[in-house]
Design a protein around this motif. Structure first.
Motif, PDB file in Angstrom:
ATOM      1  N   CYS A   1       1.019  -1.266  -0.186  1.00  0.00           N
ATOM      2  CA  CYS A   1       0.171  -0.060  -0.164  1.00  0.00           C
ATOM      3  C   CYS A   1       0.949   1.134   0.010  1.00  0.00           C
ATOM      4  CB  CYS A   1      -1.049   0.091   1.303  1.00  0.00           C
ATOM      5  SG  CYS A   1      -2.407  -1.347   1.230  1.00  0.00           S
ATOM      6  N   PHE A   2       0.954   2.157  -1.087  1.00  0.00           N
ATOM      7  CA  PHE A   2       1.429   3.237  -1.279  1.00  0.00           C
ATOM      8  C   PHE A   2       0.766   4.458  -1.369  1.00  0.00           C
ATOM      9  CE2 PHE A   2       3.420  -0.228  -3.393  1.00  0.00           C
ATOM     10  CZ  PHE A   2       4.525  -0.456  -2.354  1.00  0.00           C
ATOM     11  N   ARG A   3       1.186   5.737  -0.872  1.00  0.00           N
ATOM     12  CA  ARG A   3       0.422   6.681  -1.059  1.00  0.00           C
ATOM     13  C   ARG A   3       1.369   7.813  -1.723  1.00  0.00           C
ATOM     14  NH1 ARG A   3       0.238   8.597   4.135  1.00  0.00           N
ATOM     15  NH2 ARG A   3       1.830   7.212   4.440  1.00  0.00           N
ATOM     16  N   VAL A   4       0.502   8.721  -2.694  1.00  0.00           N
ATOM     17  CA  VAL A   4       1.222   9.779  -3.454  1.00  0.00           C
ATOM     18  C   VAL A   4       0.340  11.177  -3.099  1.00  0.00           C
ATOM     19  CG1 VAL A   4       1.953   8.178  -5.256  1.00  0.00           C
ATOM     20  CG2 VAL A   4      -0.308   9.238  -5.283  1.00  0.00           C
ATOM     21  N   PRO A   5       1.007  12.283  -3.562  1.00  0.00           N
ATOM     22  CA  PRO A   5       0.355  13.486  -3.391  1.00  0.00           C
ATOM     23  C   PRO A   5      -0.967  13.537  -3.793  1.00  0.00           C
ATOM     24  CG  PRO A   5       2.682  13.948  -4.073  1.00  0.00           C
ATOM     25  CD  PRO A   5       2.328  12.632  -4.191  1.00  0.00           C
ATOM     26  N   TYR A   6      -1.937  13.958  -3.042  1.00  0.00           N
ATOM     27  CA  TYR A   6      -3.223  14.417  -3.665  1.00  0.00           C
ATOM     28  C   TYR A   6      -3.257  15.768  -4.243  1.00  0.00           C
ATOM     29  CZ  TYR A   6      -8.500  14.415  -2.939  1.00  0.00           C
ATOM     30  OH  TYR A   6      -9.910  14.315  -3.048  1.00  0.00           O
ATOM     31  N   GLY A   7      -4.520  15.899  -5.017  1.00  0.00           N
ATOM     32  CA  GLY A   7      -4.727  17.067  -5.905  1.00  0.00           C
ATOM     33  C   GLY A   7      -5.160  18.222  -5.003  1.00  0.00           C
TER      34      GLY A   7
END
Ligand SMILES: Cc1ncc(COP(=O)(O)O)c(C=O)c1O
Length: 452
Positions: free
Chosen positions: A185-191
């Motif tokens: 499970c990875f997270r990236v920057p939101y808009g």
């Protein structure tokens, strides 16, 4: 179902809020003392203002000390159609008397709910699982994605909230977790344009934050990405509204990369953003979509929907559970859909949100500590900062504003240095205006107290 008095939630504007004893009053504090001996994990909403509620009607909440508040929380984005809506209450009471549980056997009421839900669901989201918690329907959505793709990796976003089971937590930005995230499970920057991770400006950025995900898929993941999971507006993250086009670009990216698009509408569904589902604003059809909170208006009922395109590969995945799809839950969710479909309900919600956002924009102009305001429909937020240039989060001010407005009769929601507003969608604009006057007073007093 019988008709009901359409004026049931009307309030006397001169008599609300009605604060008789400085809250949290003595009875609230007594209850807090007794309960907190056994329960510690309260939300910041309660920790910062431990009032005990006794009843709710329409757009107001009354505490055990007899104080009545204007409600800008809807519990926590839940009572979209007002506290104890007569039609929804009657549906729940009827089935509570008739049949409360029969495992996942079919019932007429469940079948009617499925038919009504699929009728309003976007595109080919014609397949439904019923659950009783937001975390559970997200977990189930992850199972669907795994079954459909044979893959196990997920990409979600900074500051997302998807629940408190292992899967949901692993997609979420947790301040504290009791162990590691689930593998993959990875997270990236939101808009999030106010705090763009790439220091770019919309629309010149050309939605670089979405394009960046291509890089994340190769650099973070290992060719096993089942789905990108997105909140169409971040709730817990501070009512963060992504820029126009963000959601449809994500849809396109998923198609390009052969990844499923899973939109978590637990918080944004059932009119909260002015349309039945938030994805409707951009006519996006996800492969998987989860519904909760306003789906039952207070009764715990949630759903995982998935597309016909992946239906066959999901066939073997069981969706039976002890409480999912129980007749009382189905009666409440069906009544909610019927209320949402009444004349003018969604338009009213959209107009309420626009009215409130206009007023919040004025706060942004008039108060130094208000760094940013935003909203989509009746899902709104205020972000407080110490300095408008550095945008340093102002946690202390947030707590002060939250408490001051609550003391004056507005029930609402803090989230770190953000304040969140989610009124019942049936609220009249003059009631919202009164609540916003109180919030403005609280901001002005806080600024004075802190020497701004
Ligand atoms: C977008 C989203 N998904 C899932 C959840 C989890 O829902 P629940 O608290 O009902 O488990 C939440 C809760 O706030 C949420 O906001």
């Amino acid at each position: 179902m019988k008709d009901y008095d359409k004026n049931w939630a009307q309030v006397d504007i001169d008599r609300i809020p009605d604060i008789r004893v400085k809250p949290p009053g003595p009875k609230s504090m007594q209850i807090q003392k007794r309960a907190s001996r056994y329960m510690q994990g309260y939300s910041s909403q309660v920790r910062l203002f431990p009032v005990a509620f006794e009843s709710g009607k329409g757009v107001t909440l009354t505490d055990v000390d007899g104080n009545t508040y204007i409600d800008l929380s809807s519990g926590i984005y839940i009572t979209n159609w007002g506290h104890c809506h007569p039609k929804i209450t009657e549906a729940v009471v009827e089935y509570t008397r008739k049949l409360q549980n029969c495992h996942d056997f079919n019932t007429e009421i469940k079948t009617r709910l499925l038919e009504a839900l699929v009728e309003i669901a976007p595109g080919d989201l014609n397949n439904v699982q019923l659950w009783c918690e937001g975390s559970k329907c997200v977990e189930a959505g992850m199972n669907v994605a795994r079954a459909a793709t044979g893959k196990y990796e997920f990409i979600s976003f900074y500051n997302d909230m998807h629940g408190k089971t292992l899967g949901g937590q692993s997609l979420t930005t947790m301040t504290r977790m009791s162990g590691p995230r689930a593998t993959g499970c990875f997270r990236v920057p939101y808009g999030n344009c106010y705090r763009c991770s790439f220091q770019l400006t919309y629309p010149d950025c050309n939605l670089h934050c979405v394009d960046f995900i291509r890089e994340a898929v190769t650099e973070l993941a290992t060719n096993e990405v089942a789905a990108i999971v997105a909140e169409p507006v971040q709730g817990w993250g501070g009512s963060v509204v992504p820029p126009d086009g963000w959601l449809s670009r994500l849809r396109k990216l998923c198609d390009e990369l052969g990844i499923l698009f899973f939109v978590d509408e637990v918080l944004t569904c059932m009119g909260r953003t002015g349309k039945a589902f938030c994805v409707n604003h951009e006519n996006v059809v996800p492969d998987i979509m989860t519904l909760g909170k306003g789906f039952g208006n207070g009764y715990p009922v949630t759903a995982t929907l998935y597309s016909d395109r992946i239906k066959d590969s999901v066939e073997g995945v069981s969706s039976a559970s002890s409480y999912g799809g129980n007749p009382v839950a189905c009666a409440s969710a069906l009544a909610c859909i019927e209320v949402m479909q009444e004349d003018g309900m969604l338009d009213h919600a959209a107009q309420l949100g626009e009215f409130m956002l206009r007023r919040l924009r004025k706060f942004e102009e008039d108060y130094t500590i208000v760094g940013n305001v935003r909203g989509k429909g009746a899902l709104l937020g205020i972000e407080l900062v110490k300095d408008r240039t550095t945008k340093e989060p102002f946690l202390e001010a947030c707590r002060m504003v939250y408490r001051k407005a609550f003391e004056k009769g507005v029930s609402w929601i803090p989230a770190k240095h953000n304040l969140r507003l989610s009124p019942p969608l049936i609220m009249e604009q003059e009631v919202a205006a009164k609540a916003l006057d109180i919030i403005e007073e609280a901001i002005a007093e806080t600024e004075r107290n802190l020497g701004y």
